[in-house]
Design a protein around this motif. Sequence first.
Motif, PDB file in Angstrom:
ATOM      1  N   GLY A   1     -28.031 -18.757 102.866  1.00  0.00           N
ATOM      2  CA  GLY A   1     -27.087 -17.961 101.501  1.00  0.00           C
ATOM      3  C   GLY A   1     -26.419 -19.539 100.829  1.00  0.00           C
ATOM      4  N   LEU A   2     -26.170 -19.557  99.591  1.00  0.00           N
ATOM      5  CA  LEU A   2     -25.029 -20.383  99.558  1.00  0.00           C
ATOM      6  C   LEU A   2     -23.632 -20.312  99.675  1.00  0.00           C
ATOM      7  N   VAL A   3     -23.597 -21.515  99.444  1.00  0.00           N
ATOM      8  CA  VAL A   3     -21.370 -22.355 100.209  1.00  0.00           C
ATOM      9  C   VAL A   3     -21.081 -22.862  99.680  1.00  0.00           C
ATOM     10  N   GLN A   4     -19.915 -23.263  99.675  1.00  0.00           N
ATOM     11  CA  GLN A   4     -19.647 -24.542  99.290  1.00  0.00           C
ATOM     12  C   GLN A   4     -19.487 -25.676 100.645  1.00  0.00           C
ATOM     13  N   PRO A   5     -19.499 -27.376  99.638  1.00  0.00           N
ATOM     14  CA  PRO A   5     -19.189 -27.815 100.710  1.00  0.00           C
ATOM     15  C   PRO A   5     -18.050 -27.978 101.432  1.00  0.00           C
TER      16      PRO A   5
ATOM     17  N   ASP B   1     -37.922 -22.542 125.759  1.00  0.00           N
ATOM     18  CA  ASP B   1     -36.946 -23.815 124.426  1.00  0.00           C
ATOM     19  C   ASP B   1     -37.065 -23.118 123.155  1.00  0.00           C
ATOM     20  N   MET B   2     -36.393 -23.594 122.713  1.00  0.00           N
ATOM     21  CA  MET B   2     -35.709 -23.214 120.756  1.00  0.00           C
ATOM     22  C   MET B   2     -35.258 -24.092 119.916  1.00  0.00           C
ATOM     23  N   GLY B   3     -35.690 -24.381 119.191  1.00  0.00           N
ATOM     24  CA  GLY B   3     -35.501 -25.063 117.871  1.00  0.00           C
ATOM     25  C   GLY B   3     -35.054 -25.238 116.451  1.00  0.00           C
ATOM     26  N   TRP B   4     -34.116 -25.149 116.032  1.00  0.00           N
ATOM     27  CA  TRP B   4     -34.198 -25.201 114.390  1.00  0.00           C
ATOM     28  C   TRP B   4     -34.706 -26.473 114.566  1.00  0.00           C
ATOM     29  N   TYR B   5     -35.052 -26.102 112.802  1.00  0.00           N
ATOM     30  CA  TYR B   5     -35.553 -27.401 112.320  1.00  0.00           C
ATOM     31  C   TYR B   5     -35.590 -27.392 110.516  1.00  0.00           C
ATOM     32  N   ARG B   6     -35.507 -27.757 109.915  1.00  0.00           N
ATOM     33  CA  ARG B   6     -35.378 -27.902 108.307  1.00  0.00           C
ATOM     34  C   ARG B   6     -36.224 -28.315 107.395  1.00  0.00           C
ATOM     35  N   GLN B   7     -36.333 -28.028 106.136  1.00  0.00           N
ATOM     36  CA  GLN B   7     -36.957 -29.111 105.291  1.00  0.00           C
ATOM     37  C   GLN B   7     -36.351 -29.219 104.105  1.00  0.00           C
ATOM     38  N   ALA B   8     -36.037 -30.084 103.335  1.00  0.00           N
ATOM     39  CA  ALA B   8     -35.578 -29.977 102.073  1.00  0.00           C
ATOM     40  C   ALA B   8     -37.026 -30.663 101.046  1.00  0.00           C
ATOM     41  N   PRO B   9     -36.617 -29.996  99.423  1.00  0.00           N
ATOM     42  CA  PRO B   9     -37.659 -29.850  98.382  1.00  0.00           C
ATOM     43  C   PRO B   9     -38.688 -32.112  98.025  1.00  0.00           C
ATOM     44  N   GLY B  10     -39.328 -31.736  99.446  1.00  0.00           N
ATOM     45  CA  GLY B  10     -39.762 -33.239  99.027  1.00  0.00           C
ATOM     46  C   GLY B  10     -39.718 -34.313 100.317  1.00  0.00           C
TER      47      GLY B  10
ATOM     48  N   ASP C   1     -27.294 -30.898 103.551  1.00  0.00           N
ATOM     49  CA  ASP C   1     -27.830 -29.632 103.979  1.00  0.00           C
ATOM     50  C   ASP C   1     -28.246 -28.539 103.732  1.00  0.00           C
ATOM     51  N   THR C   2     -28.731 -29.142 102.355  1.00  0.00           N
ATOM     52  CA  THR C   2     -29.093 -27.882 101.675  1.00  0.00           C
ATOM     53  C   THR C   2     -30.878 -28.158 101.953  1.00  0.00           C
ATOM     54  N   ALA C   3     -31.975 -26.758 102.934  1.00  0.00           N
ATOM     55  CA  ALA C   3     -32.840 -26.770 103.325  1.00  0.00           C
ATOM     56  C   ALA C   3     -33.715 -25.635 103.577  1.00  0.00           C
ATOM     57  N   VAL C   4     -34.660 -25.273 103.459  1.00  0.00           N
ATOM     58  CA  VAL C   4     -35.343 -23.944 104.934  1.00  0.00           C
ATOM     59  C   VAL C   4     -35.114 -23.864 105.555  1.00  0.00           C
ATOM     60  N   TYR C   5     -34.606 -23.481 106.515  1.00  0.00           N
ATOM     61  CA  TYR C   5     -34.140 -23.975 107.818  1.00  0.00           C
ATOM     62  C   TYR C   5     -35.393 -22.824 108.390  1.00  0.00           C
ATOM     63  N   TYR C   6     -35.707 -23.537 109.443  1.00  0.00           N
ATOM     64  CA  TYR C   6     -37.062 -22.879 110.296  1.00  0.00           C
ATOM     65  C   TYR C   6     -36.639 -22.500 111.760  1.00  0.00           C
ATOM     66  N   CYS C   7     -36.549 -21.638 112.356  1.00  0.00           N
ATOM     67  CA  CYS C   7     -36.974 -21.406 113.631  1.00  0.00           C
ATOM     68  C   CYS C   7     -38.084 -21.413 114.372  1.00  0.00           C
TER      69      CYS C   7
ATOM     70  N   GLY D   1     -38.357 -18.649 107.531  1.00  0.00           N
ATOM     71  CA  GLY D   1     -37.646 -19.252 107.124  1.00  0.00           C
ATOM     72  C   GLY D   1     -36.681 -19.083 106.755  1.00  0.00           C
ATOM     73  N   THR D   2     -35.276 -20.064 106.271  1.00  0.00           N
ATOM     74  CA  THR D   2     -34.574 -18.813 106.136  1.00  0.00           C
ATOM     75  C   THR D   2     -33.635 -20.236 104.533  1.00  0.00           C
ATOM     76  N   LEU D   3     -33.520 -19.978 103.927  1.00  0.00           N
ATOM     77  CA  LEU D   3     -32.868 -21.047 102.149  1.00  0.00           C
ATOM     78  C   LEU D   3     -31.461 -21.140 103.184  1.00  0.00           C
ATOM     79  N   VAL D   4     -30.323 -22.420 102.937  1.00  0.00           N
ATOM     80  CA  VAL D   4     -29.288 -22.716 102.413  1.00  0.00           C
ATOM     81  C   VAL D   4     -28.754 -23.714 101.569  1.00  0.00           C
ATOM     82  N   THR D   5     -27.816 -23.715 100.614  1.00  0.00           N
ATOM     83  CA  THR D   5     -27.722 -23.876  98.997  1.00  0.00           C
ATOM     84  C   THR D   5     -26.963 -24.597  99.765  1.00  0.00           C
ATOM     85  N   VAL D   6     -25.930 -25.703  99.418  1.00  0.00           N
ATOM     86  CA  VAL D   6     -24.582 -25.694  99.540  1.00  0.00           C
ATOM     87  C   VAL D   6     -24.425 -26.890  98.363  1.00  0.00           C
ATOM     88  N   SER D   7     -23.603 -26.078  97.493  1.00  0.00           N
ATOM     89  CA  SER D   7     -23.127 -26.622  95.888  1.00  0.00           C
ATOM     90  C   SER D   7     -21.775 -25.981  95.861  1.00  0.00           C
TER      91      SER D   7
END
Length: 118
Positions: free
Chosen positions: A10-14, A33-42, A89-95, A111-117
């Motif tokens: 979701g959306l969260v403030q810095p 074994d489990m991991g969290w990954y993330r991908q920002a645009p570009g 930290d803004t990115a789509v986070y993948y399990c 994935g789930t989108l995290v937006t920090v703004s």
Amino acid sequence: QVQLVESGGGLVQPGGSLRLSCAVSTNIFSTYDMGWYRQAPGKERELVARIGSNGNTNYTDSVKGRFTISRDNAKKTVYLQMNSLIPEDTAVYYCRKEKRTWYGTAYWGKGTLVTVSS
């Protein structure tokens, strides 16, 4: 077939916090074994954190001290607690369920989108 479903983005403030969850459809979650990954645009998808079936954890340097990965084997769920969030930290986070061997199968959530703004 293993399915993974992320939630909690979701959306969260810095400076704020967010907890991501990943529910895994398997009867042998405790062996994974489990991991969290993330991908920002570009950007390339990158590892954020991992937790082994033995409980060992590791983190990418940019989140160390701010993020915590954990697991609840009874709930078949892996979590990512994110504190002191910054816009970078803004990115789509993948399990991800990691491979057991080099020839094994890895499974991804969608994935789930995290937006920090502000």
